[in-house]
Design a protein around this motif. Sequence first.
Motif, mmCIF file in Angstrom:
data_model
loop_
_atom_site.group_PDB
_atom_site.id
_atom_site.type_symbol
_atom_site.label_atom_id
_atom_site.label_comp_id
_atom_site.label_asym_id
_atom_site.label_seq_id
_atom_site.Cartn_x
_atom_site.Cartn_y
_atom_site.Cartn_z
ATOM 1 N N ALA A 262 71.281 -0.028 36.739
ATOM 2 C CA ALA A 262 70.154 0.003 35.814
ATOM 3 C C ALA A 262 69.364 1.296 35.929
ATOM 4 N N ASN A 263 69.077 1.888 34.778
ATOM 5 C CA ASN A 263 68.204 3.058 34.633
ATOM 6 C C ASN A 263 67.511 2.865 33.292
ATOM 7 N N ASP A 264 66.354 2.375 33.330
ATOM 8 C CA ASP A 264 65.757 1.862 32.105
ATOM 9 C C ASP A 264 64.941 2.877 31.329
ATOM 10 N N ASN A 265 64.832 4.163 31.738
ATOM 11 C CA ASN A 265 64.075 5.189 30.996
ATOM 12 C C ASN A 265 64.947 6.433 30.758
ATOM 13 N N PRO A 266 65.270 6.691 29.549
ATOM 14 C CA PRO A 266 66.065 7.900 29.272
ATOM 15 C C PRO A 266 65.143 9.146 29.238
ATOM 16 N N PRO A 267 65.706 10.304 29.384
ATOM 17 C CA PRO A 267 64.927 11.542 29.243
ATOM 18 C C PRO A 267 64.395 11.672 27.806
ATOM 19 N N VAL A 268 63.259 12.338 27.690
ATOM 20 C CA VAL A 268 62.634 12.556 26.379
ATOM 21 C C VAL A 268 62.316 14.051 26.221
ATOM 22 N N PHE A 269 62.827 14.703 25.097
ATOM 23 C CA PHE A 269 62.554 16.120 24.838
ATOM 24 C C PHE A 269 61.136 16.292 24.319
ATOM 25 N N SER A 270 60.614 17.436 24.543
ATOM 26 C CA SER A 270 59.253 17.727 24.082
ATOM 27 C C SER A 270 59.189 17.753 22.560
ATOM 28 N N GLN A 271 60.298 18.047 21.913
ATOM 29 C CA GLN A 271 60.377 18.009 20.458
ATOM 30 C C GLN A 271 61.815 17.732 20.071
ATOM 31 N N ASN A 272 61.949 17.110 18.965
ATOM 32 C CA ASN A 272 63.304 16.741 18.553
ATOM 33 C C ASN A 272 64.128 17.946 18.046
ATOM 34 N N MET A 273 63.474 18.962 17.526
ATOM 35 C CA MET A 273 64.191 20.113 16.982
ATOM 36 C C MET A 273 63.496 21.397 17.449
ATOM 37 N N TYR A 274 64.305 22.306 17.932
ATOM 38 C CA TYR A 274 63.811 23.615 18.371
ATOM 39 C C TYR A 274 64.338 24.691 17.409
ATOM 40 N N LYS A 275 63.473 25.617 17.042
ATOM 41 C CA LYS A 275 63.869 26.743 16.204
ATOM 42 C C LYS A 275 63.450 28.053 16.870
ATOM 43 N N ALA A 276 64.318 29.037 16.745
ATOM 44 C CA ALA A 276 64.043 30.360 17.337
ATOM 45 C C ALA A 276 64.696 31.436 16.469
ATOM 46 N N SER A 277 64.168 32.670 16.636
ATOM 47 C CA SER A 277 64.702 33.833 15.898
ATOM 48 C C SER A 277 65.214 34.856 16.900
ATOM 49 N N LEU A 278 66.314 35.466 16.564
ATOM 50 C CA LEU A 278 66.935 36.469 17.444
ATOM 51 C C LEU A 278 67.462 37.620 16.586
ATOM 52 N N ARG A 279 67.058 38.824 16.968
ATOM 53 C CA ARG A 279 67.557 40.007 16.249
ATOM 54 C C ARG A 279 68.996 40.293 16.664
ATOM 55 N N GLU A 280 69.749 40.711 15.703
ATOM 56 C CA GLU A 280 71.147 41.036 16.002
ATOM 57 C C GLU A 280 71.224 42.265 16.897
ATOM 58 N N ASN A 281 72.376 42.368 17.517
ATOM 59 C CA ASN A 281 72.678 43.501 18.381
ATOM 60 C C ASN A 281 71.810 43.540 19.640
ATOM 61 N N MET A 282 71.184 42.403 19.976
ATOM 62 C CA MET A 282 70.431 42.355 21.238
ATOM 63 C C MET A 282 71.411 42.334 22.394
ATOM 64 N N PRO A 283 71.012 42.900 23.521
ATOM 65 C CA PRO A 283 71.933 42.924 24.673
ATOM 66 C C PRO A 283 72.200 41.521 25.220
ATOM 67 N N SER A 284 73.320 41.365 25.866
ATOM 68 C CA SER A 284 73.692 40.071 26.451
ATOM 69 C C SER A 284 72.666 39.679 27.519
ATOM 70 N N GLY A 285 72.393 38.380 27.576
ATOM 71 C CA GLY A 285 71.425 37.861 28.540
ATOM 72 C C GLY A 285 70.021 37.778 28.000
ATOM 73 N N THR A 286 69.827 38.149 26.745
ATOM 74 C CA THR A 286 68.490 38.057 26.160
ATOM 75 C C THR A 286 68.103 36.587 26.008
ATOM 76 N N SER A 287 66.920 36.204 26.466
ATOM 77 C CA SER A 287 66.450 34.820 26.374
ATOM 78 C C SER A 287 66.089 34.505 24.935
ATOM 79 N N VAL A 288 66.614 33.379 24.456
ATOM 80 C CA VAL A 288 66.375 32.960 23.075
ATOM 81 C C VAL A 288 65.268 31.904 23.034
ATOM 82 N N LEU A 289 65.427 30.824 23.767
ATOM 83 C CA LEU A 289 64.397 29.772 23.856
ATOM 84 C C LEU A 289 64.693 28.905 25.081
#
Length: 929
Positions: A235-262
């Motif tokens: 038994a595990n009666d409480n599931p995890p809950v996200f802070s929001q159901n949908m996340y949106k972010a913007s990222l410029r192209e040609n950014m170097p690898s490892g750039t944090s998005v969200l």
Amino acid sequence: MEPSVKLGSRTQWRQVLFPFLLPLFCAGLSEQVRYSIPEEMAMGSVVGNLAEDLGVPVRDLLTRNLRVIAEKPCLTVNPENGNIVVSDRIDRELLCFQSPLCVLPLEIVAENPLNVFHVSVVIEDINDNPPHFLQNSIVLQINEFAIPGTRFGLESAIDEDVGPHSLQSYQLSLNEHFSLVVKDKAEGKDAPELVLEKPLDREKQSSQLLVLTAMDGGEPALTGTAQIQIEVTDANDNPPVFSQNMYKASLRENMPSGTSVLKVMATDQDEGVNAEVTYSFKSLGDDIRYKFILDHQNGEIRSEGPIDFETKRTYTMSVEAKDGGGMATECKVIIEILDENDNAPEVVFTSVSNSIPEDAEPGTVVALFKTYDKDSEENGRVTCFVRESVPFRIESSANNYYKLVTDGVLDREQTPAYNVSIIATDRGKPPLSSSTSVTLQVGDINDNTPVFLRTSYLIQVAENNPPGASIAQVSAFDPDLGSNGHVSYSIIASDLEPQSLWSYVTVNAQSGVVFAQRAFDHEQLRSFQLTLQARDQGSPPLSANVSVHVLVGDRNDNAPRVLYPALEPDGSALFDMVPRAAEPGYLVTKVVAVDADSGHNAWLSYHVLQASDPGLFSLGLRTGEVRTARALGDRDAARQRLLVAVRDGGQPPLSATATLHLIFADSLQEALPDVSEDPLPSDPQSELQFYLVVALALISVIFLFVVILALALRLRHSHSPAVSGCFQSGLCCKTRPEVSLNYGEGTLPYSYNLYVASNCQKTSHFLTLTPEMVPPQDLSMEASVEVSATEENNKTVSDSLASTHQAPPNTDWRFSQAQRPGTSGSQNGDETGTWPNNQFDTEMLQAMILASASEAADGSSTLGGGAGTMGLSARYGPQFTLQHVPDYRQNVYIPGSNATLTNAAGKRDGKAPAGGNGNKKKSGKKEKK
């Protein structure tokens, strides 16, 4: 029977409204030709007749070169009938992915004239893709204390088809614990969920295997399956809950690898292991799997590979948060890629004219091109311009099409080709640009007239040239090409007779070489003028004319001709009489010769070849004047002979000879013994003089006898005072019997009057000969005898006649100082043998030659009877008429000039030369050779 679940009502409304909204959507498009075809049509299938729909006649298809412009065209135009046919596989899923409306735009280019037609082809979907799950096996851990009604999310099936052929329903295999519902999620995603219908008991059944089937709406329907492995946990009666159901972010192209998005975050109200949350991606496709990475502990999403806006503009992914008890919750992450100006615009020429006529009007379309830029918004908006300063400009057309048109006057002769560079620049910051070059050839027209290399030609040709020889070459240049620049030559005008022009010269039509058709004669033709024309082969042809002046040069091909002295028709030579008292320098006679050549070839010199007494006479080198070199001595012979050679100045020189017979005597009576002497066999002129004297004496005696006989008979029958008056002082009668002497061609005619006076008281007689001019055509001599009536008046009559007919000798025929050759009229200037050094001296030389020919024709010259000559000098004096003397003034040229002398002979002065009043005798006969 297996339970099945239909999709949500929203999807059903889309399918119902789509056929009605499609015509409205199409009406909003620009009016153009539109076709509708299903995907995956066989190659070669006909889509429609484009020629008929565009109104292009089938016969013009080949000339207009109707074609589809695309990087990888799936459709082509049949040039024979105008049908659009399938040329490659058409996969709607590759072209439009899951777009409800898939429209394939076609750009049809036609030439002659250039034009672009826009055609839209609607690709209709067919049921060619079954639904499928990304994972064939799904594992779910469910706590046994899960209450009924708990939902467990499952992976959605994927169907690349759209509309009724897309995913329509799910079906779960028959079981007693779970049922299936479809949850309508955002972004059109329909995710199935397991609903716990009956509590689980791990001790009774720790695991279950279910089969999930996805079905589309095709006929027949296509399906895809996935296995669900259910594991029952504590038994595990409480599931995890996200802070929001949908996340949106913007990222410029040609950014170097490892750039944090969200960063996503989920919380769990449980404790211990059941509260420890980990994050992971759910249902990642290949296009996302290698682009982003997720930190399982903190939920941070970073870029991993190169992100290209032109490849994909939006990424959608699911992130799952799971606690330690196995309960999980999902959220959706949408990452939007921002465009950077990293693509330079491109210019692609769709049509280029092979050749532009140089007379093309401004605004003529010479090329058609299109610009491409993969960037968006301002980064993808392109402007074009021409880099060089060339007579071309760019005009904008539609849908990124541009026309390159002429913008000035073209001249192929100045610029045969243009290398036009077109610069395309976008509006990004900073802007990017690219350059594309195209070579435009300028076609030739006949707009240039042939141009001769010289404004006029002066050709010098020596006479006696070989017929057919090349005498000159004219050349004209025409900068045009081909037949427009091919020049031919012809003679269009001349100062020669048109009928005889081609017998003189011709010109080679191709090379411009001028040929002499005959041998030229300087004495007949000294120069002539030609007008040559250069004509090209254009349409219409252009031509130019040039003047050609041909000068015929002189060669020494004419020997000098002696005009004086000449020979009698019978070949006898005449003589000249010189007073015995002639002083040194006395002008005895003059050798007159002419030469038909010109210049140095006509420059004559006189030389003594033989002389009876070489020291007695001198000969002018250039004048031909024979003068006494010293006084006559007692031992000198009264009869002298000179052989004179006349040479011209040619190389080699030509010559002629003249023989002079000179007699020293003060009167005719004194000269008669010399004349009556038997001449040498080689002197026929002496014999002629002897016979002439005998004939004159015989005629005088016969005439006197007839007159006396007539008077005697008349006195016998009549005693008239008039008859007796015949014996009074004076002349009683005068008769003019004519004695005709015929001369051959070239002799100089004279007439003579013979006067005989008688005295009644004395028997002495005298004979007087006087010259009388007669017309040149009447080559005869006249003689008349006049008898005196009384002897006592004989002396008076003789004196009267002497005073009347024996005038002092006239020296008009002699040359003045100004008429003699030499510098400034010097008397001895001609003896140097040099050519006159100025025009004035040359004119004096010409005057000398003409005066020599004309003085003999002067009736008042000293060739008449003189004192003590008994009239014999008139018998042998020459008479030159100008009509028998050619005009050779043009044969003497001025050194350093092309001009010849044309002025008349100089005037003769009346001064007597040294030597006094001596009488001169000249022969009037042309010497026979």
